[in-house]
Design a protein around this motif. Sequence first.
Motif, PDB file in Angstrom:
ATOM      1  N   GLY A 163      30.494 -40.051 -29.006  1.00  0.00           N
ATOM      2  CA  GLY A 163      31.427 -39.096 -28.422  1.00  0.00           C
ATOM      3  C   GLY A 163      30.770 -37.806 -27.967  1.00  0.00           C
ATOM      4  N   SER A 164      29.579 -37.900 -27.409  1.00  0.00           N
ATOM      5  CA  SER A 164      28.863 -36.706 -26.956  1.00  0.00           C
ATOM      6  C   SER A 164      29.582 -36.016 -25.811  1.00  0.00           C
ATOM      7  CB  SER A 164      27.458 -37.089 -26.474  1.00  0.00           C
ATOM      8  OG  SER A 164      26.717 -37.657 -27.516  1.00  0.00           O
ATOM      9  N   ALA A 165      29.447 -34.683 -25.778  1.00  0.00           N
ATOM     10  CA  ALA A 165      30.048 -33.917 -24.688  1.00  0.00           C
ATOM     11  C   ALA A 165      29.036 -33.694 -23.571  1.00  0.00           C
ATOM     12  CB  ALA A 165      30.557 -32.577 -25.221  1.00  0.00           C
ATOM     13  N   ASP A 166      27.775 -33.973 -23.837  1.00  0.00           N
ATOM     14  CA  ASP A 166      26.742 -33.745 -22.818  1.00  0.00           C
ATOM     15  C   ASP A 166      26.396 -35.061 -22.096  1.00  0.00           C
ATOM     16  OD1 ASP A 166      25.342 -35.171 -24.627  1.00  0.00           O
ATOM     17  OD2 ASP A 166      23.790 -33.662 -25.001  1.00  0.00           O
ATOM     18  N   LYS A 167      25.227 -35.095 -21.487  1.00  0.00           N
ATOM     19  CA  LYS A 167      24.879 -36.263 -20.676  1.00  0.00           C
ATOM     20  C   LYS A 167      24.149 -37.347 -21.458  1.00  0.00           C
ATOM     21  CE  LYS A 167      24.180 -33.399 -16.533  1.00  0.00           C
ATOM     22  NZ  LYS A 167      23.476 -32.224 -17.148  1.00  0.00           N
ATOM     23  N   THR A 168      24.371 -37.409 -22.758  1.00  0.00           N
ATOM     24  CA  THR A 168      23.684 -38.403 -23.589  1.00  0.00           C
ATOM     25  C   THR A 168      23.800 -39.816 -23.023  1.00  0.00           C
ATOM     26  OG1 THR A 168      23.952 -37.100 -25.610  1.00  0.00           O
ATOM     27  CG2 THR A 168      23.630 -39.447 -25.884  1.00  0.00           C
ATOM     28  N   GLU A 169      25.022 -40.191 -22.626  1.00  0.00           N
ATOM     29  CA  GLU A 169      25.236 -41.553 -22.148  1.00  0.00           C
ATOM     30  C   GLU A 169      24.376 -41.850 -20.923  1.00  0.00           C
ATOM     31  OE1 GLU A 169      29.291 -42.569 -21.413  1.00  0.00           O
ATOM     32  OE2 GLU A 169      28.786 -44.679 -21.080  1.00  0.00           O
ATOM     33  N   ARG A 170      24.363 -40.917 -19.960  1.00  0.00           N
ATOM     34  CA  ARG A 170      23.608 -41.154 -18.724  1.00  0.00           C
ATOM     35  C   ARG A 170      22.110 -41.190 -19.000  1.00  0.00           C
ATOM     36  NH1 ARG A 170      24.822 -37.163 -14.100  1.00  0.00           N
ATOM     37  NH2 ARG A 170      22.644 -36.562 -14.169  1.00  0.00           N
ATOM     38  N   VAL A 171      21.678 -40.240 -19.829  1.00  0.00           N
ATOM     39  CA  VAL A 171      20.257 -40.160 -20.168  1.00  0.00           C
ATOM     40  C   VAL A 171      19.790 -41.456 -20.840  1.00  0.00           C
ATOM     41  CG1 VAL A 171      18.726 -39.062 -21.841  1.00  0.00           C
ATOM     42  CG2 VAL A 171      20.034 -37.662 -20.284  1.00  0.00           C
ATOM     43  N   ALA A 172      20.649 -42.000 -21.712  1.00  0.00           N
ATOM     44  CA  ALA A 172      20.290 -43.231 -22.417  1.00  0.00           C
ATOM     45  C   ALA A 172      20.202 -44.410 -21.458  1.00  0.00           C
ATOM     46  CB  ALA A 172      21.318 -43.511 -23.512  1.00  0.00           C
ATOM     47  N   THR A 173      21.170 -44.500 -20.542  1.00  0.00           N
ATOM     48  CA  THR A 173      21.148 -45.587 -19.567  1.00  0.00           C
ATOM     49  C   THR A 173      19.913 -45.478 -18.681  1.00  0.00           C
ATOM     50  OG1 THR A 173      23.545 -45.400 -19.548  1.00  0.00           O
ATOM     51  CG2 THR A 173      22.560 -46.803 -17.883  1.00  0.00           C
ATOM     52  N   GLU A 174      19.624 -44.262 -18.251  1.00  0.00           N
ATOM     53  CA  GLU A 174      18.446 -44.051 -17.407  1.00  0.00           C
ATOM     54  C   GLU A 174      17.159 -44.355 -18.160  1.00  0.00           C
ATOM     55  OE1 GLU A 174      20.475 -40.609 -14.573  1.00  0.00           O
ATOM     56  OE2 GLU A 174      18.962 -40.038 -16.069  1.00  0.00           O
ATOM     57  N   GLY A 175      17.209 -44.170 -19.475  1.00  0.00           N
ATOM     58  CA  GLY A 175      16.037 -44.458 -20.296  1.00  0.00           C
ATOM     59  C   GLY A 175      15.862 -45.944 -20.574  1.00  0.00           C
ATOM     60  N   GLY A 176      16.776 -46.756 -20.047  1.00  0.00           N
ATOM     61  CA  GLY A 176      16.620 -48.198 -20.165  1.00  0.00           C
ATOM     62  C   GLY A 176      17.271 -48.805 -21.391  1.00  0.00           C
ATOM     63  N   ALA A 177      18.073 -48.023 -22.114  1.00  0.00           N
ATOM     64  CA  ALA A 177      18.715 -48.550 -23.317  1.00  0.00           C
ATOM     65  C   ALA A 177      20.099 -49.100 -22.991  1.00  0.00           C
ATOM     66  CB  ALA A 177      18.840 -47.451 -24.372  1.00  0.00           C
ATOM     67  N   THR A 178      20.563 -50.025 -23.812  1.00  0.00           N
ATOM     68  CA  THR A 178      21.958 -50.431 -23.753  1.00  0.00           C
ATOM     69  C   THR A 178      22.751 -49.322 -24.437  1.00  0.00           C
ATOM     70  OG1 THR A 178      21.319 -52.742 -23.947  1.00  0.00           O
ATOM     71  CG2 THR A 178      23.603 -52.193 -24.445  1.00  0.00           C
ATOM     72  N   VAL A 179      23.886 -48.950 -23.875  1.00  0.00           N
ATOM     73  CA  VAL A 179      24.657 -47.857 -24.459  1.00  0.00           C
ATOM     74  C   VAL A 179      26.000 -48.361 -24.976  1.00  0.00           C
ATOM     75  CG1 VAL A 179      25.662 -45.586 -24.094  1.00  0.00           C
ATOM     76  CG2 VAL A 179      23.571 -46.226 -22.894  1.00  0.00           C
ATOM     77  N   VAL A 180      26.279 -48.038 -26.227  1.00  0.00           N
ATOM     78  CA  VAL A 180      27.607 -48.269 -26.780  1.00  0.00           C
ATOM     79  C   VAL A 180      28.247 -46.896 -26.914  1.00  0.00           C
ATOM     80  CG1 VAL A 180      28.906 -49.033 -28.802  1.00  0.00           C
ATOM     81  CG2 VAL A 180      26.929 -50.343 -28.043  1.00  0.00           C
ATOM     82  N   SER A 181      29.267 -46.642 -26.128  1.00  0.00           N
ATOM     83  CA  SER A 181      29.863 -45.307 -26.106  1.00  0.00           C
ATOM     84  C   SER A 181      31.174 -45.274 -26.868  1.00  0.00           C
ATOM     85  CB  SER A 181      30.092 -44.860 -24.659  1.00  0.00           C
ATOM     86  OG  SER A 181      29.168 -43.870 -24.314  1.00  0.00           O
ATOM     87  N   LEU A 182      31.178 -44.585 -27.994  1.00  0.00           N
ATOM     88  CA  LEU A 182      32.412 -44.451 -28.758  1.00  0.00           C
ATOM     89  C   LEU A 182      33.346 -43.481 -28.039  1.00  0.00           C
ATOM     90  CD1 LEU A 182      30.769 -44.218 -32.280  1.00  0.00           C
ATOM     91  CD2 LEU A 182      32.168 -46.095 -31.438  1.00  0.00           C
ATOM     92  N   PRO A 183      34.650 -43.759 -28.072  1.00  0.00           N
ATOM     93  CA  PRO A 183      35.595 -42.916 -27.328  1.00  0.00           C
ATOM     94  C   PRO A 183      35.719 -41.502 -27.892  1.00  0.00           C
ATOM     95  CG  PRO A 183      36.752 -44.605 -28.577  1.00  0.00           C
ATOM     96  CD  PRO A 183      35.295 -44.930 -28.669  1.00  0.00           C
ATOM     97  N   PHE A 184      35.356 -41.312 -29.147  1.00  0.00           N
ATOM     98  CA  PHE A 184      35.349 -39.961 -29.724  1.00  0.00           C
ATOM     99  C   PHE A 184      34.346 -39.939 -30.868  1.00  0.00           C
ATOM    100  CE2 PHE A 184      39.035 -42.420 -31.083  1.00  0.00           C
ATOM    101  CZ  PHE A 184      38.759 -42.598 -32.419  1.00  0.00           C
ATOM    102  N   ASN A 185      34.049 -38.750 -31.355  1.00  0.00           N
ATOM    103  CA  ASN A 185      33.027 -38.610 -32.386  1.00  0.00           C
ATOM    104  C   ASN A 185      33.487 -39.164 -33.735  1.00  0.00           C
ATOM    105  OD1 ASN A 185      31.789 -36.563 -34.665  1.00  0.00           O
ATOM    106  ND2 ASN A 185      30.321 -37.161 -33.119  1.00  0.00           N
TER     107      ASN A 185
END
Lengths: 236, 136
Positions: free
Chosen positions: A42-64
């Motif tokens: 549930g990050s408020a910053d660009k964690t999800e995008r950074v992780a995808t760009e870094g080549g990782a699979t991302v599991v994004s929880l809807p909230f913290n």
Amino acid sequence: MDAVAHCVVVIPAFNEELSLPAVLAELRRVVPELDVVVVNDGSADKTERVATEGGATVVSLPFNLGIGGALRAGFRYAVEHGYERAVQFDADGQHDAGQIQNLLRGLDDGADMVIGNRFGSGSDYAVGQTRGLAMGLLRFLTRRLAGKHFTDTSSGFRAVQGSLLERFARDYPVEYMDSVETLISSCRAGFDVREVDTVMHQRAGGQPSNRSFRLLYNYARLLVVIGTSGLRRRAT
Amino acid sequence: MSAQAHALVAVLSIGTILFILRLVSRGVLKAKYSLLWLTIGVFVAAMAAVPSLLDTVADALGVSYPPALWLMMGMAFLFVLAVHFSWELSRMEGRVRTLAEEVALLRTRLDDPGPGAEKADLGAGETLDRPESGLR
């Protein structure tokens, strides 16, 4: 497919856009054979995008959910996708990717879980006095309750496999201090938990997840959990 | 009890019962909770109807000051209620957590069915902008 192909690196991340790219790059460089899943808690910053760009699979929880919540999601991902092993790794850059093989060797030797001791020789990791005192207390409690000595009870650098991984995917404490809690409960349930020395770095970026007030609350919570775990055991 | 106080309690208890019934009929309150509050309403109404009831019960239980019995019963009830709500809340939190994980994992699966799974039928543009193979 060799043994490491069944292993996934689980990285819980909450607002770690600054440190995550370097961590992912290091993992890709040092252990390119391992899959990486970032659990965006549930990050408020660009964690999800950074992780995808870094080549990782991302599991994004809807909230913290908190560290333990993110970890269980990661372990569930591992089990659902047929991985036999999972390595828990921090997003803030304090763990050394080069030590992952050390942990995995412990699993090869038959351990259910291997914990990376952050205070191994050659480590530049240091903690303040209060934190050191608290960790001493946890060491003592763990020794009494787990029946085995661990130097770094709250280390978040661990590798787990097989039925213990499945257990974590089902049942894992949601809040901070999850590592101590699961260390004790795993030992008490008869799993083979070992500790190996690892090198640790000081945090590269982001904020420590433990402000003193929260830390106090979590210690109190942990003591209740540990205290009642004896009762639970007798009941079942 | 004075006549005014008597009337006040009667009005309050009847008002409570009507209010709860109204909430249930509008579907705002679940029946299982309404039962709880209706029981309380009936209790209070009975006290209002027969003011000597409390004295009789207190006397039977050996409580010398009847209002103390009333307060104790009220506190015990509120305590049980608070514990019950904590329990209910813990269960809810556990379920919400599991659902959150489920949603996250499903969303990931939609984006990337993973090894062994059938590749989802994505548009060409969608598959192109995913650098996921970098770590494989």
